[in-house]
Design an enzyme around this catalytic site. Sequence first.
Site, PDB file in Angstrom:
ATOM      1  N   GLU A 288      40.367  14.180  52.184  1.00 19.15           N
ATOM      2  CA  GLU A 288      39.764  15.469  52.015  1.00 19.15           C
ATOM      3  C   GLU A 288      40.227  16.378  53.267  1.00 19.15           C
ATOM      4  O   GLU A 288      40.166  15.919  54.330  1.00 19.15           O
ATOM      5  CB  GLU A 288      38.113  15.342  52.265  1.00 19.15           C
ATOM      6  CG  GLU A 288      37.564  14.711  50.895  1.00 19.15           C
ATOM      7  CD  GLU A 288      35.923  14.921  51.096  1.00 19.15           C
ATOM      8  OE1 GLU A 288      35.373  14.326  50.337  1.00 19.15           O
ATOM      9  OE2 GLU A 288      35.486  15.715  52.021  1.00 19.15           O
TER      10      GLU A 288
ATOM     11  N   GLU B  99      27.546  23.278  57.374  1.00 21.31           N
ATOM     12  CA  GLU B  99      27.988  22.337  58.302  1.00 21.31           C
ATOM     13  C   GLU B  99      27.453  22.312  59.680  1.00 21.31           C
ATOM     14  O   GLU B  99      26.960  23.220  60.096  1.00 21.31           O
ATOM     15  CB  GLU B  99      29.523  22.836  58.689  1.00 21.31           C
ATOM     16  CG  GLU B  99      30.417  22.901  57.679  1.00 21.31           C
ATOM     17  CD  GLU B  99      30.582  21.895  56.642  1.00 21.31           C
ATOM     18  OE1 GLU B  99      30.476  20.820  56.914  1.00 21.31           O
ATOM     19  OE2 GLU B  99      31.142  22.237  55.462  1.00 21.31           O
TER      20      GLU B  99
END
Lengths: 277, 406
Positions: free
Chosen positions: A51, A62
């Site tokens: 990824e 995040e």
Amino acid sequence: MTKARIEARFAQLKAENRAAFVPYVMAGDPDAATAAAILKALPAAGADLIEVGFPFSDPMAEGPPIQRAAQRALANGMTLTGVLAAVAQFRKGDDTTPVILMGYANPLIGWGFEAFARDMAASGVDGLIVVDIPPEEADPLADALDAENLSLIRLATPTTDDARLPIVVRRTSGFVYYVSVAGVTGVKEADADIVAPHVARVRAASGLPVAVGFGIKTPERAGAIAKVADAVVVGSALVDEVASALAMNESVTGRVLSKVESLAKAVRSARVESLTV
Amino acid sequence: MNAPLTPNDYTAYPDAAGRFGDYGGRYVPETLMPLVHDLDAAYSAAKVDPAFQGELKSFLKHYVGRPSPLYFAERLTKHYGGAKIYLKREELNHTGAHKINNCMGQILLAMKMGKTRIIAETGAGQHGVATATVCARFGLPCVVYMGAVDVERQKANVFRMNLLGAKVEPVTSGSATLKDAMNEALRDWVTNVHDTYYLIGSAAGPHPYPVMVRDFQAVIGIETKQQVLEMEGRLPDALVACVGGGSNAIGLFHPFLNDESVKLFGVEASGDGLDTDRHAAAINGGRPGVLHGNKTYLLQDKDGQINEAHSISAGLDYPGIGPEHSWLHDVGRAKYLTCTDAEALAAFQLLAELEGILPAIESAHALARLPEICAEVGKDGIVVLNLSGRGDKDVETVAAHLGRQI
């Protein structure tokens, strides 16, 4: 071609009876050249799929490690053009390891979904995860990716109940990403016993392999998750190695790859150990 | 792109997916989607529940102090020598701004939903103070996210929130201002999905927030319409309000959207000027994109990274704008003007001198555009300006800009 790369990789892993190890690295972190060197070395260090995060200024899902990674990458000039170029460069040396881009909607909107899908395909990207485009908003993006035979990979979470699961897996392909904790990346820790029934639930609803991520930091935990999931994603712990290496003035590439090796080893041996216990 | 069609009924928006034309929507991580759907269902039920609406009305009357007056600003009118200027006195509400209208509505909804913990974001601290106020009133714990830069420049409001029992969390990520506070509040919500209610302060964010906040603020426009009809026997010719996220403006505008004779003017903060990179004018200086759960006009660079906003007014210092404003701009129903820091400062002083009212520096942006708007509607015209907040909080800022020590 591209959906095929993900499917072929999971078929191979199934035959080997092991879970995939999927490192998440931020494109351009800490700079384009170092990130390219890391990307190139990931398959040999044990990455089964990769990824690649594309940086956004306001990454709302995040935790601090990936926020800071994005800021480092942006400060050093990484752009979406640079992200695609990095994958294209990687493809020159590796035509089998699937590469998934992961990030946020806004940079893609300016590019245009159709154009971006074409450019993804041309660069050798296989799939896309967009954290802030839920199924309700995803049709235009899914149409664009379908046209290029690219996978749209969806996130299922602890709050995705059985009623909602069919909506989440509709139009998804390649694999489904199960977010193991309600929270941002890299803060809470995933528990394999709690995750296991959810992985089974998502697998049944989608008929696809299920990757588990968010909250997996150590080889021990990666190994535990590898026993119940089809793939194990580690991101924050890797970008933390970048931060530590910079702080200690050590080799970024060396530290990240060493962490990848220990995590990959734990994932690869997880089911073997469980058979011998 | 084709020009959007002019709708027959402006009040029929958003659609079920939370869209105002191409704007709005629900761009949040999957973890939050079930919560956003729950909130939508709970709000849709509350909207038509007479008991809920009755309770809200009672608190707005006895606790907030509504209705707020519509005041004919005679000396200001004479000064400009054009249309009659009325001020909708939202600054007289409890806590000194329109923000409390929305906070009262949302706290009642949060309690109805069984939520036990409230979080909010704040820029200057006005929405944080209003949220802390209603949390104190109903005995709910409150965490307010505020950019570390804003915590430093708005110390009085931080202390005010502390007095009201709220915990203020300084946010150091990103640019450490309002947009980062909103990111951090969203991160808290993702992490505490079971008990937490996110009380958004502007008509922005994922659906249903833009429509819900608009509805709670529409009391401003509903009262204005009734008051102006009583005082003048007719509708006004123009409405004007400042626009950051745009909740005070949409609250004033919405009940008039289908009254096509009423011109609508929003005023964005252009900071040092639109031709500089230091402004906060999302419509006049940005382009559409996705941030904080909705599609709308945003300040961003060519790669789609969000630019920091700059304005003398912390309440307008945000790189986006509520999605309904983006749509009203595109379909041409409302016009979005701009006002620089310097123009806002001059308007602030003028209102103090002529009417004995210190306006919030946010509201001063709307005041600054009165000369052009009054001229446009003419001497026989009627203009209503939303005086969205009081300026006591801005006295230090104004003094600093005027080079004066206090």
